[in-house]
Design a protein around this motif. Structure first.
Motif, PDB file in Angstrom:
ATOM      1  N   LEU A 117       0.926  -1.093  -0.066  1.00  0.00           N
ATOM      2  CA  LEU A 117      -0.129  -0.009  -0.001  1.00  0.00           C
ATOM      3  C   LEU A 117       0.989   1.296   0.092  1.00  0.00           C
ATOM      4  N   ARG A 121       2.887  -0.688  -6.366  1.00  0.00           N
ATOM      5  CA  ARG A 121       2.206  -1.899  -6.254  1.00  0.00           C
ATOM      6  C   ARG A 121       2.209  -2.580  -7.703  1.00  0.00           C
ATOM      7  N   GLY A 129      -7.674  -0.998  -4.067  1.00  0.00           N
ATOM      8  CA  GLY A 129      -6.898  -0.342  -2.930  1.00  0.00           C
ATOM      9  C   GLY A 129      -7.811  -0.368  -1.792  1.00  0.00           C
TER      10      GLY A 129
END
Length: 337
Positions: A117, A121, A129
């Motif tokens: 996070l 990514r 997300g």
């Protein structure tokens, strides 16, 4: 050992209130009409039950594995403490071990989620997300619960075999399990305080997320960086005191192997930071503060790279700090781990 991912520092482009950032959680700010509510501890606790149920299933599976290894005398625990070969007599102890292993596994998972996070990514992830963020928070909460259960079952085992009155036995177990320095036997003089430090840091650092709008996002980000220390302490406690990984072998090497993706993701996070202020520019700058910051950023990258190289060397060589297995006729007088 909750959500241990380093959060970016100040200096990034401005974010709108309630937007998702590379830090993972939402940036605190006034909620406009139509925006989702800020995540609360109550809402995350309600959402944590599937993850918690999975943790209990894994804990049960680990317990069965530990129990069978004791019964078959293939566990290092029997070598370290031969009197524990009677698996049925020490069920609380093996439950404590099982919760400890699932806590470490959940801590590993929440670290991985946090680094995903907060850093670059993959282009494709199985969850969006926001769902990853919520999973990161719920695994963090369940990690705290698993660590607490690990400690409580260990304390229950101490009470069970204490011949003093029950109130005295409970008081003694509380001191040994929860008071630094209270456990004064063997390796536990170091390993138990290390585990206690992990627990006592995990609780406030994990729960600070829910008051970040009161302490400010910058303060929260600085404190959140410290959560990786909780995970390091947890791994250290396991390698130092877990009788299952007391000796050299594939089980202990497997614990080291799990640290490779964390070190790699952390290095990638440092090499490709989301905030401009954290990038390692070609020139350290003219001011003393700029030079110090540049040196710290460079040192951090070099340190993590060195850790990654060391982990590869440990896994490849099999020399992972474990003790040599003694001859079969050698007895041991070590206490519980």
């Amino acid at each position: 050992m909750t959500n241990p991912h380093p959060a970016p520092g100040p200096g990034a482009a401005a974010e709108t209130p309630g937007s998702t950032t590379s830090d993972g959680p939402q940036v605190p700010g006034p909620r406009r009409s139509g925006e989702p509510r800020r995540p609360t501890l109550r809402s995350d606790l309600r959402a944590s039950w599937p993850d918690g149920l999975a943790a209990l299933v894994i804990t049960a599976a680990v317990f069965v594995l530990l129990y069978l290894r004791i019964r078959n005398e293939t566990s290092s625990t029997v070598t370290v403490m031969p009197f524990m070969a009677d698996a049925d007599a020490f069920l609380l102890y093996f439950l404590s071990q099982a919760f400890g292993w699932s806590a470490l596994l959940w801590a590993w998972g929440t670290v991985i989620l946090g680094l995903l996070l907060s850093g670059p990514r993959p282009s494709r992830l199985p969850l969006s997300g926001p769902r990853l963020e919520r999973l990161h928070r719920t695994t963090s909460l369940n990690t705290i619960a698993l660590i607490a259960a690990h400690a409580l079952f260990f304390g229950a085992e101490l009470v069970r075999f204490d011949t003093a009155a029950w109130n005295s036995a409970v008081a003694t177990a509380f001191v040994e399990v929860f008071v630094p320095g209270g456990y004064d036997s063997g390796t536990g003089r170091i390993a138990i305080p290390v585990g206690q430090a992990a627990l006592y840091l995990a609780i406030p650092l994990g729960l600070l997320f829910y008051v970040r709008h009161r302490i400010g996002p910058k303060t929260w980000r600085v404190l959140h960086r410290c959560v990786i220390v909780v995970y390091v302490l947890s791994v250290w406690h396991t390698l130092l005191y877990g009788t299952n990984v007391w000796y050299d072998g594939w089980f202990r090497t497997g614990v080291w192997l799990l640290q490779l993706p964390i070190a790699a993701l952390l290095l990638l996070r440092l090499l490709r930071p989301a905030r401009r202020s954290e990038k390692l520019s070609g020139s350290p700058g003219a001011s003393a503060g700029a030079r110090t910051g540049w040196a710290l950023r460079l040192g951090g990258r070099l340190a993590v790279a060195a850790v990654l190289v060391a982990l590869v060397a440990v896994v490849a060589s099999g020399r992972d700090g474990g003790r040599s297995v003694p001859p079969e006729d050698t007895s041991s007088t070590h206490n519980h781990d």
